[in-house]
Design a protein around this motif. Structure first.
Motif, PDB file in Angstrom:
ATOM      1  N   VAL A 130      -5.645  -8.734   0.306  1.00 47.56           N
ATOM      2  CA  VAL A 130      -4.500  -9.099   1.164  1.00 47.56           C
ATOM      3  C   VAL A 130      -3.424 -10.769   1.144  1.00 47.56           C
ATOM      4  O   VAL A 130      -4.292 -12.060   0.951  1.00 47.56           O
ATOM      5  CB  VAL A 130      -4.789  -8.790   2.034  1.00 47.56           C
ATOM      6  CG1 VAL A 130      -4.452  -9.100   3.728  1.00 47.56           C
ATOM      7  CG2 VAL A 130      -5.651  -7.786   2.339  1.00 47.56           C
TER       8      VAL A 130
ATOM      9  N   GLN B 289      -2.669  -2.703  -3.111  1.00 48.88           N
ATOM     10  CA  GLN B 289      -3.699  -1.165  -3.453  1.00 48.88           C
ATOM     11  C   GLN B 289      -3.233  -1.509  -4.992  1.00 48.88           C
ATOM     12  O   GLN B 289      -2.614  -1.555  -5.454  1.00 48.88           O
ATOM     13  CB  GLN B 289      -3.244  -0.726  -2.548  1.00 48.88           C
ATOM     14  CG  GLN B 289      -3.761  -0.836  -1.430  1.00 48.88           C
ATOM     15  CD  GLN B 289      -3.920   0.606  -0.677  1.00 48.88           C
ATOM     16  OE1 GLN B 289      -3.292   1.825  -0.841  1.00 48.88           O
ATOM     17  NE2 GLN B 289      -4.907   0.910   0.345  1.00 48.88           N
TER      18      GLN B 289
ATOM     19  N   THR C 151      -7.864  -1.584  -1.389  1.00 47.94           N
ATOM     20  CA  THR C 151      -7.183  -2.430  -1.884  1.00 47.94           C
ATOM     21  C   THR C 151      -7.826  -3.644  -2.663  1.00 47.94           C
ATOM     22  O   THR C 151      -9.157  -3.563  -2.034  1.00 47.94           O
ATOM     23  CB  THR C 151      -6.954  -2.965  -0.392  1.00 47.94           C
ATOM     24  OG1 THR C 151      -6.504  -2.121   1.105  1.00 47.94           O
ATOM     25  CG2 THR C 151      -7.084  -4.866   0.139  1.00 47.94           C
TER      26      THR C 151
ATOM     27  N   GLU D 239     -10.096  -7.281   2.400  1.00 50.41           N
ATOM     28  CA  GLU D 239     -10.253  -5.960   3.446  1.00 50.41           C
ATOM     29  C   GLU D 239     -12.377  -5.594   2.981  1.00 50.41           C
ATOM     30  O   GLU D 239     -12.483  -5.823   2.340  1.00 50.41           O
ATOM     31  CB  GLU D 239     -10.139  -5.086   3.274  1.00 50.41           C
ATOM     32  CG  GLU D 239      -8.690  -5.040   3.424  1.00 50.41           C
ATOM     33  CD  GLU D 239      -7.644  -3.802   3.550  1.00 50.41           C
ATOM     34  OE1 GLU D 239      -6.806  -3.558   3.986  1.00 50.41           O
ATOM     35  OE2 GLU D 239      -8.211  -2.538   2.817  1.00 50.41           O
TER      36      GLU D 239
ATOM     37  N   GLU E 277       0.842  -1.546  -0.166  1.00 51.35           N
ATOM     38  CA  GLU E 277      -0.084   0.061   0.036  1.00 51.35           C
ATOM     39  C   GLU E 277       0.403   1.045   0.122  1.00 51.35           C
ATOM     40  O   GLU E 277       0.486   2.954   0.013  1.00 51.35           O
ATOM     41  CB  GLU E 277      -0.959  -0.146   0.859  1.00 51.35           C
ATOM     42  CG  GLU E 277      -0.216  -0.438   2.940  1.00 51.35           C
ATOM     43  CD  GLU E 277      -1.425  -0.406   3.514  1.00 51.35           C
ATOM     44  OE1 GLU E 277      -2.222   0.169   3.557  1.00 51.35           O
ATOM     45  OE2 GLU E 277      -0.415  -0.736   4.507  1.00 51.35           O
TER      46      GLU E 277
ATOM     47  N   VAL F 277      -0.640  -5.824   2.164  1.00 53.29           N
ATOM     48  CA  VAL F 277      -2.022  -5.418   1.960  1.00 53.29           C
ATOM     49  C   VAL F 277      -2.001  -4.857   0.232  1.00 53.29           C
ATOM     50  O   VAL F 277      -0.959  -4.277   0.218  1.00 53.29           O
ATOM     51  CB  VAL F 277      -2.658  -4.181   2.587  1.00 53.29           C
ATOM     52  CG1 VAL F 277      -3.644  -2.691   2.069  1.00 53.29           C
ATOM     53  CG2 VAL F 277      -2.653  -5.090   4.170  1.00 53.29           C
TER      54      VAL F 277
END
Length: 260
Positions: free
Chosen positions: A109, A223, A106, A260, A87, A221
Motif C-alpha cells: 500500500v 495488487q 495486495t 494490508e 487494485e 492499494v
C-alpha cells in the motif's frame, strides 16, 4: 589393496573438482516475465535478487505506468505476472479472463509525497501549493498512473487542480516524475514516498518532504496477479509466493510501503 587405493584417490579428486565448480542451478529453474508498476522499480529489483538466489529462477521485469502495462497485457503482451499500482486493473484483467482467478492479492500500500530537490522547500506542503511560489509542479499522468491520480485528488481537495494547470508537468509515470524533480526541471512534484526511502539511491534531502493526509486521496492499494500467459509457469507462481513471504515483506516495509 592397490584397487582400493585407486578408488580412494579417485574419490578425493572428484571431491576437489566439485569444490572448484560453481553450484548448478536447479533443474527446474525458469524465467518470470513481470510487468511492474514504475513506483515499485527499486523494490522489485531488490526482491528479484533475493528470489533468484533462493530459487534459481530469473525475473525479467518491465517497468511502466499501470495503465500502460495494463493496455499491453490486454493486447497480448507475453507477461506472466502483473504488479500494479492499483487494485482496479488486476481485477479488470481477472474479469476479462486475462488473469488466473484466485491469484490476486495486495502486495503493498503506497503513499505519495510532495518533494523538491531544493532543501527546506517541500515541507511547507499545502501552504506552498496554495501560495504558488514555484515554477513547475511534476505529477505522473493521472489517466494511466495511480500515483498521478492520487496527486490530482490532493490538488482537487485543496481547490487547486484547475488553477495550477499552467504549471503542471505531466510525466509518463511516477519514476519520470521523480526524475523531473531530481533534475530541477520541475521545482517540486508529487512522487512515491518509497522513492525517498531507499538509502541506496535516496537524495541528500530525502527526508525533506510533505505527506498529504491519507484521506485526501484514494488508498494506493497495489495488487499482483498471475496472468493467463503464466498460468503454467512454475517460476511465476513461485515469484508471487515469494512476494507474500516474510523476506519480501521486510523489504517492502523498509522502503516505505504499508501492508494490508
Amino acid at each position: 589393496m592397490r584397487r582400493r587405493g585407486l578408488r580412494v584417490l579417485a574419490a578425493v579428486l572428484l571431491a576437489l573438482l566439485a569444490l572448484r565448480l560453481p553450484a548448478a542451478a536447479p533443474a527446474s529453474a525458469g524465467e518470470v516475465r513481470a510487468a511492474v508498476a514504475a513506483n515499485f522499480t527499486r523494490a522489485a529489483q531488490r526482491l528479484a535478487q533475493g528470489f533468484e538466489q533462493e530459487s534459481g529462477h530469473r525475473v525479467i521485469a518491465s517497468y511502466g505506468s499501470t495503465g500502460t502495462l495494463y493496455a499491453q497485457i490486454r493486447n497480448a503482451a507475453p507477461y506472466d505476472v502483473f504488479l500494479a499500482a492499483d487494485e482496479r486493473r488486476p481485477a479488470l484483467l481477472e474479469r476479462a479472463g486475462d488473469a488466473v482467478p484466485g491469484t490476486r492479492f495486495t502486495y503493498a500500500v503506497g503513499r505519495i509525497a510532495l518533494w523538491s530537490a531544493t532543501p527546506g522547500r517541500a515541507s511547507a506542503g499545502a501552504a506552498l501549493l496554495e501560495g504558488g511560489d514555484f515554477r513547475a509542479l511534476a505529477i505522473a499522468n493521472p489517466k494511466t498512473a495511480p500515483y498521478g491520480a492520487a496527486a490530482q485528488q490532493v490538488l482537487a481537495h485543496l481547490g487547486l487542480w484547475e488553477r495550477l494547470q499552467p504549471r503542471l508537468v505531466q510525466a509518463e509515470n511516477i519514476a519520470q516524475a521523480y526524475q523531473f524533480v531530481a533534475s530541477g526541471n520541475a521545482s517540486l512534484g508529487f512522487v512515491a514516498l518509497a522513492q525517498l526511502q531507499d538509502p541506496a539511491v535516496a537524495p541528500v534531502n530525502a527526508a525533506d518532504y510533505w505527506l498529504p493526509p491519507a484521506q485526501w486521496y484514494r488508498p494506493l492499494v497495489q495488487q499482483a496477479v498471475l496472468l493467463r500467459h503464466g498460468a503454467d509457469n512454475a517460476a511465476a507462481r513461485a515469484w508471487l509466493a515469494y512476494l507474500r513471504g516474510p523476506a519480501a515483506r521486510d523489504v517492502i516495509t523498509a522502503l516505505g510501503y504499508a501492508l494490508e
